[in-house]
Design a protein around this motif. Structure first.
Motif, PDB file in Angstrom:
ATOM      1  N   THR A 111       0.807  -1.319   0.193  1.00 31.97           N
ATOM      2  CA  THR A 111       0.179   0.110   0.023  1.00 31.97           C
ATOM      3  C   THR A 111       0.792   1.257  -0.211  1.00 31.97           C
ATOM      4  OG1 THR A 111      -1.814  -1.157   1.017  1.00 31.97           O
ATOM      5  CG2 THR A 111      -1.653   1.313   1.412  1.00 31.97           C
ATOM      6  N   LEU A 112       0.275   2.130  -0.956  1.00 30.00           N
ATOM      7  CA  LEU A 112       1.038   3.591  -0.951  1.00 30.00           C
ATOM      8  C   LEU A 112       0.017   4.425  -0.206  1.00 30.00           C
ATOM      9  CD1 LEU A 112       2.565   3.697  -4.499  1.00 30.00           C
ATOM     10  CD2 LEU A 112       4.005   3.161  -2.261  1.00 30.00           C
ATOM     11  N   ASN A 113       0.659   5.260   0.631  1.00 32.42           N
ATOM     12  CA  ASN A 113      -0.293   6.259   1.487  1.00 32.42           C
ATOM     13  C   ASN A 113       0.215   7.806   1.071  1.00 32.42           C
ATOM     14  OD1 ASN A 113      -2.011   4.607   3.213  1.00 32.42           O
ATOM     15  ND2 ASN A 113       0.163   4.007   3.824  1.00 32.42           N
ATOM     16  N   SER A 114      -0.811   8.682   0.832  1.00 23.54           N
ATOM     17  CA  SER A 114      -0.669   9.967   0.556  1.00 23.54           C
ATOM     18  C   SER A 114      -0.980  10.683   2.019  1.00 23.54           C
ATOM     19  CB  SER A 114      -1.588  10.586  -0.570  1.00 23.54           C
ATOM     20  OG  SER A 114      -1.417  12.158  -0.543  1.00 23.54           O
ATOM     21  N   ASN A 115       0.114  11.872   2.223  1.00 24.27           N
ATOM     22  CA  ASN A 115      -0.363  12.671   3.446  1.00 24.27           C
ATOM     23  C   ASN A 115      -1.156  13.683   3.183  1.00 24.27           C
ATOM     24  OD1 ASN A 115       1.291  14.297   1.928  1.00 24.27           O
ATOM     25  ND2 ASN A 115       2.559  15.035   3.567  1.00 24.27           N
ATOM     26  N   SER A 116      -1.729  13.884   1.986  1.00 22.92           N
ATOM     27  CA  SER A 116      -2.689  14.955   1.808  1.00 22.92           C
ATOM     28  C   SER A 116      -3.977  14.601   2.047  1.00 22.92           C
ATOM     29  CB  SER A 116      -2.835  15.296   0.041  1.00 22.92           C
ATOM     30  OG  SER A 116      -3.636  16.155  -0.023  1.00 22.92           O
ATOM     31  N   LEU A 117      -4.766  15.559   2.630  1.00 23.27           N
ATOM     32  CA  LEU A 117      -6.135  15.472   3.195  1.00 23.27           C
ATOM     33  C   LEU A 117      -6.960  15.686   2.120  1.00 23.27           C
ATOM     34  CD1 LEU A 117      -6.027  16.310   7.135  1.00 23.27           C
ATOM     35  CD2 LEU A 117      -5.525  14.067   5.932  1.00 23.27           C
ATOM     36  N   GLN A 118      -6.479  16.226   1.179  1.00 25.42           N
ATOM     37  CA  GLN A 118      -7.565  16.856  -0.203  1.00 25.42           C
ATOM     38  C   GLN A 118      -7.582  15.576  -0.792  1.00 25.42           C
ATOM     39  OE1 GLN A 118      -5.115  20.142  -1.244  1.00 25.42           O
ATOM     40  NE2 GLN A 118      -6.802  21.196  -0.635  1.00 25.42           N
ATOM     41  N   THR A 119      -8.382  15.795  -1.968  1.00 19.29           N
ATOM     42  CA  THR A 119      -8.675  14.764  -3.153  1.00 19.29           C
ATOM     43  C   THR A 119      -7.226  14.379  -3.771  1.00 19.29           C
ATOM     44  OG1 THR A 119     -10.761  15.401  -3.490  1.00 19.29           O
ATOM     45  CG2 THR A 119      -9.781  13.930  -4.923  1.00 19.29           C
ATOM     46  N   ASN A 120      -6.978  13.141  -3.828  1.00 18.55           N
ATOM     47  CA  ASN A 120      -5.857  12.514  -4.107  1.00 18.55           C
ATOM     48  C   ASN A 120      -5.975  12.098  -5.640  1.00 18.55           C
ATOM     49  OD1 ASN A 120      -3.442  12.575  -1.952  1.00 18.55           O
ATOM     50  ND2 ASN A 120      -5.362  12.172  -0.829  1.00 18.55           N
ATOM     51  N   ILE A 121      -5.155  12.198  -6.305  1.00 20.25           N
ATOM     52  CA  ILE A 121      -5.476  11.585  -7.801  1.00 20.25           C
ATOM     53  C   ILE A 121      -3.978  11.050  -8.159  1.00 20.25           C
ATOM     54  CG2 ILE A 121      -5.763  11.900 -10.242  1.00 20.25           C
ATOM     55  CD1 ILE A 121      -7.417  14.244  -9.404  1.00 20.25           C
ATOM     56  N   TRP A 122      -3.887   9.479  -8.234  1.00 16.74           N
ATOM     57  CA  TRP A 122      -2.867   8.708  -8.277  1.00 16.74           C
ATOM     58  C   TRP A 122      -2.434   8.765  -9.860  1.00 16.74           C
ATOM     59  CZ3 TRP A 122       0.161   7.196  -4.321  1.00 16.74           C
ATOM     60  CH2 TRP A 122      -0.247   7.400  -2.925  1.00 16.74           C
ATOM     61  N   SER A 123      -1.163   8.591 -10.301  1.00 13.40           N
ATOM     62  CA  SER A 123      -0.566   8.373 -11.465  1.00 13.40           C
ATOM     63  C   SER A 123      -1.430   7.406 -12.230  1.00 13.40           C
ATOM     64  CB  SER A 123       0.732   8.392 -11.508  1.00 13.40           C
ATOM     65  OG  SER A 123       1.182   7.027 -10.664  1.00 13.40           O
ATOM     66  N   ASN A 124      -2.049   6.236 -11.769  1.00 12.42           N
ATOM     67  CA  ASN A 124      -2.782   5.281 -12.307  1.00 12.42           C
ATOM     68  C   ASN A 124      -4.060   5.501 -12.511  1.00 12.42           C
ATOM     69  OD1 ASN A 124      -3.621   4.910  -9.961  1.00 12.42           O
ATOM     70  ND2 ASN A 124      -3.227   2.511  -9.743  1.00 12.42           N
ATOM     71  N   GLY A 125      -4.657   6.727 -12.031  1.00 11.21           N
ATOM     72  CA  GLY A 125      -5.989   7.269 -12.197  1.00 11.21           C
ATOM     73  C   GLY A 125      -6.755   7.035 -10.803  1.00 11.21           C
ATOM     74  N   GLU A 126      -6.232   6.340  -9.885  1.00  6.12           N
ATOM     75  CA  GLU A 126      -6.840   5.996  -8.529  1.00  6.12           C
ATOM     76  C   GLU A 126      -7.074   7.496  -7.820  1.00  6.12           C
ATOM     77  OE1 GLU A 126      -8.324   3.434  -7.633  1.00  6.12           O
ATOM     78  OE2 GLU A 126      -7.875   2.042  -9.497  1.00  6.12           O
ATOM     79  N   THR A 127      -8.003   7.483  -7.018  1.00  7.64           N
ATOM     80  CA  THR A 127      -8.641   8.891  -6.320  1.00  7.64           C
ATOM     81  C   THR A 127      -8.700   8.496  -4.657  1.00  7.64           C
ATOM     82  OG1 THR A 127     -10.968   8.454  -6.788  1.00  7.64           O
ATOM     83  CG2 THR A 127      -9.648   9.731  -8.284  1.00  7.64           C
TER      84      THR A 127
END
Length: 852
Positions: A636-652
């Motif tokens: 699992t990769l976790n983002s520290n942003s609490l806003q909407t996250n858009i991953w490079s593979n399109g996942e949100t």
């Protein structure tokens, strides 16, 4: 005896007499730039008992203010006075007016005036015949007044003057200003003298004897008694001839005005009194005559404000004589100081043609009698009064377009011809004079002053001011410039402003005048021209997109018609760009203006407000496991942003479950729709699981794990409870038994990826042949695969013929797996293979080579 000419007193004369010219007659050429207003030609000023007199010289000039004005006196003829050389009467006279006083001895003079500028005579003029001599006022009745056509002789001497004017309407208060002329036989002698009578001849005798000019005034009135004279000193007198009263307080009113006006102007030696005929006719008592004359004399001195000398002729003849009248006259002479004996006339021309009046040659005799009475003793002891100081006017500065006229000297009363009784008046163009009175009621007029444009130019103006500008005088519409001049008492700009400085935003020519502490205005300054250049019209901005956007985008702002504007104007944005379009990347208000060939800028356009939203911070990716793992695993990769996250593979999602290799980043998306930059790249490597091996026996001693494997693959062999790991895909079976093999490799020291174990393989260990195996054997081509059960280091491999001849020799560092040996072309037959090393005993094997 003939009746007096009452009609001359009580009816209007049939002729309309043209009043004489103004008091101040200009006697110089009309084109002269300097004129003398006073004295006028033929005037005579009363001299003192020391033979001197002072008089005022008044005049005007044009052009610039002179340095000084000088006057001189020159006798008209040799011996007729004492010359006076040039002397100063005024320095730097202002406003085109000058005045000053000169003194001289008795004489008949040419008055010369000159103006000095820059040390040179700039203008000059002359007044011919100005006298210092003797002045008399004649009073009494008809033998004093005179009658026309009675043979009166003229004055033959040039130096005898009169004011040729008849007060036909008996004005009691004021006469015209006198202008003087030669006393001719038919001259009037103002105010009421009707002919030269005996006075012209008397003038000749006095001039010849005294060598000074003589001037006569005449206030006599025919048919008047001493009673009428006395009564009229303070009211209306009874007229004994026709009944009723004399009009206008006659006869004394004529003497009063003559004393107060004429004698004030020229001075006076004495009153020459010839009266008595009517006293005889109406039989006035001696005592009354004395009283009458005493009162008249006293009143004359009160009215003149001076102890005027009187000379009384002794006269009573009216067809006959009367002693009482003569006695009364003698008593007056003896009882009143400064009253002198005049001629005794009752014996002249007896009998007289009309019973009363002397005529023809008798008038010459009368003149001689008067001359004999005016003795040296009289001239030495009488009390002459000199001319009162003539009121003069100085010019000063006033408000724009006006001049201040200031009366000089102290007087009890002043009255300007335009009204007002102040010493100073402010006037514009026009003619002005002032009348002044002393405490006794004597009055004088100043010379008439004509004020015109030249007078304004002849004021002592301050220098024209200098105007300075605090910035350029050529500027753009909407700007302004301040014009300043030096400090002064007051200011007058050409635009009407009255301050020291003005601020203008218009094209115009500006001048200023300044006023000094004396109230004088300067001439205008040199004009300062201001030029206002036009400004272009404010441009309009067109936005080529939304005015609010994210920081990773831009907005193009374009000037409407910008390409056309650039051909006539220059565009300039607030940021300094000079193009018709700009690309905006930052928040702010954006406006543009245009400048033209005058470098004049338009107003800025209506501002376009641009909002650039900042990008959210790039998130940080935090892996929850190894980023390198084996196939079929995940992390699992976790983002520290609490806003909407858009991953490079399109996942949100905020967390991303990763099962595949790749370079993973994530971007944050905020509420404005702005996306952050990508996070740092996280490289995930999913390593493949090696293919399940298949064991195959490849030689007598070796098993091989079949499959396509990468070089880093290791193999774990399991057999009979034992395990062996090889770096190669083969294994020399150490014993007979069931074998399986697993292919694997290490991702890191603690992590590896392993294949499924192979199927079991039953391996039988065959050590026959000394543990050396050769195949194919025999060989058709001399090529053999040789394997040894033992691993031999630095093995020496030799092939010998049956005869023991060495046909092949090779050194093999590690003899572990099968070794391919290609023998040189050998003859068919048997050969011996020998393998050994320093650490291993020799092993032999027989080789067979088949024929080709």
């Amino acid at each position: 005896m003939p009746e007096p000419d009452y009609c001359a007193v009580f009816r209007c004369l049939s002729r309309n007499w043209v009043l004489s010219a103004l008091f101040f007659l200009v006697v110089i050429p009309v084109f002269s730039q300097v004129t003398v207003s006073f004295p006028t030609s033929r005037i005579v000023f009363q001299r003192s008992n020391t033979n001197t007199a002072s008089f005022v010289v008044v005049g005007t000039y044009k052009q610039e203010i002179p340095d000084r004005v000088e006057v001189a006196l020159e006798p008209v003829s040799a011996g007729q006075g004492t010359a006076i050389d040039w002397q100063l009467i005024e320095q730097k006279p202002a406003g085109g007016l000058f005045s000053g006083t000169i003194s001289a001895t008795g004489g008949w003079y040419k008055l010369k005036v000159r103006l000095i500028r820059n040390g040179q005579i700039s203008e000059s003029t002359e007044v011919d015949r100005v006298g210092i001599g003797e002045v008399f006022v004649v009073a009494g009745q008809s033998n004093a007044r005179g009658i026309q056509n009675y043979g009166a002789p003229p004055a033959y001497e040039d130096r005898v003057s009169c004011f040729n004017y008849l007060n036909a309407r008996f004005e009691p208060n004021e006469f015209p200003e006198p202008s003087f002329s030669h006393l001719n036989s038919d001259s009037y002698i103002a105010p009421y003298g009707y002919s030269a009578w005996s006075w012209g001849a008397l003038g000749d005798l006095l001039v010849a004897r005294l060598n000074v000019p003589v001037l006569f005034y005449n206030a006599a009135l025919e048919g008047t008694t001493s009673r009428a004279w006395r009564e009229s000193t303070n009211g209306l007198a009874q007229n004994p001839y026709v009944g009723g009263v004399y009009m206008n307080q006659l006869p004394y009113s004529q003497m009063r005005v003559a004393l107060r006006q004429f004698a004030s102007l020229t001075g006076i030696r004495a009153i020459l009194w010839h009266q008595g005929e009517s006293d005889t006719q109406f039989e006035l008592p001696e005592s009354e005559i004395v009283s009458n004359l005493q009162q008249v004399i006293g009143q004359s001195r009160n009215d003149a404000g001076h102890n005027i000398s009187w000379v009384l002729s002794r006269v009573s003849y009216n067809a006959n004589t009367k002693t009482a009248v003569i006695n009364a006259q003698n008593k007056v002479v003896s009882s009143i100081p400064n009253v002198f004996n005049g001629p005794y006339t009752d014996e002249i021309q007896i009998p007289r043609p009309d019973g009363v009046h002397i005529q023809g040659s008798g008038l010459v005799t009368l003149a001689q009698a008067w001359n004999n009475s005016l003795t040296s003793d009289f001239f030495n002891n009488s009390n002459p009064r000199g001319a009162l100081p003539l009121p003069t006017v100085k010019a000063g500065c006033a408000e724009d377009g006006q001049i201040k006229l200031i009366a000089q000297g102290g007087y009890a009363e002043t009255q300007w011809n335009i009204g007002g009784n102040e010493k100073a008046v402010t006037v514009g163009s026009g003619k002005y004079r002032i009348k002044v009175k002393d405490v006794s009621g004597n009055f004088l007029y100043s010379p008439s002053i004509e004020i015109g444009e030249s007078n304004f130019q002849e004021l002592p103006r301050p220098s024209p001011p200098i105007v300075t500008a605090n910035s350029a005088t050529t500027f753009c519409q909407g700007a302004n410039v301040e014009l300043v001049t030096q400090a002064a008492s007051a200011y007058q700009w050409s635009n009407g402003a009255a301050s020291r400085s003005i601020t203008t935003s218009e094209s115009n020519n500006y001048t200023v005048r300044v006023r000094d502490e004396n109230g004088c205005w300067s001439l205008p300054s040199e004009a300062v021209s201001t030029v206002v250049n036009p400004v272009p019209v404010a441009p309009t901005i067109i936005a080529k997109g939304p005015l609010a956007f994210c920081a990773d985008k831009t907005l193009t702002l374009e000037v409407e018609g910008g390409n056309i504007a650039l051909t006539t104007n220059t565009l300039e944005w607030i940021g300094g760009q000079k193009t018709s379009t700009i690309v905006v990347k930052e928040s702010g208000d954006y406006a543009v203006r245009a400048s033209n060939q005058y470098n004049c800028f338009s107003p800025y356009s209506k501002a376009v407000s641009v909002t650039v939203y900042p990008l959210p911070p790039a998130p940080t990716v935090i892996p929850t496991g190894l980023v390198r793992f084996c196939e079929n695993e995940a992390m699992t990769l976790n983002s520290n942003s609490l806003q909407t996250n858009i991953w490079s593979n399109g996942e949100t999602s905020q967390q991303l479950l990763v099962r595949q290799s790749g370079h993973y980043t994530v971007r944050a998306l905020d509420g404005w729709g702005c996306m952050s930059l990508p996070s740092a790249e996280t490289v995930v490597e999913v390593s493949p699981i090696p293919k399940q091996p298949v064991i195959e026996k490849t030689s007598n001693f070796i098993m091989q794990a079949q499959g396509d494997y990468l070089p880093n693959i290791q193999f774990r062999w399991n057999f009979e409870g034992e395990q062996k790991i090889t770096m190669d895909n083969f294994l020399k079976g150490p014993k007979t038994g069931n074998y399986n093999v697993t292919a694997f490799y290490f991702l890191e020291s603690t992590k590896m990826c392993s294949s499924l174990p192979s199927l079991d393989y039953n391996f039988v260990l065959d050590l026959s042949g000394n543990g050396l195996n050769v195949y194919p054997n025999p060989s058709l081509d001399g090529v053999f695969s040789i394997e040894s059960y033992d691993d031999i280091k630095n093995a020496r491999l030799q092939v010998l013929s049956e005869e023991g001849r060495l046909v092949y020799d090779n050194q093999i560092p590690d003899f572990i797996n099968s070794q391919l040996v290609k023998l040189p072309r050998l003859a068919p037959g048997a050969y011996v293979l020998r393998i050994g090393s320093s650490s291993h005993s020799v092993i032999t094997k027989k080789l067979w080579v088949l024929p080709y």
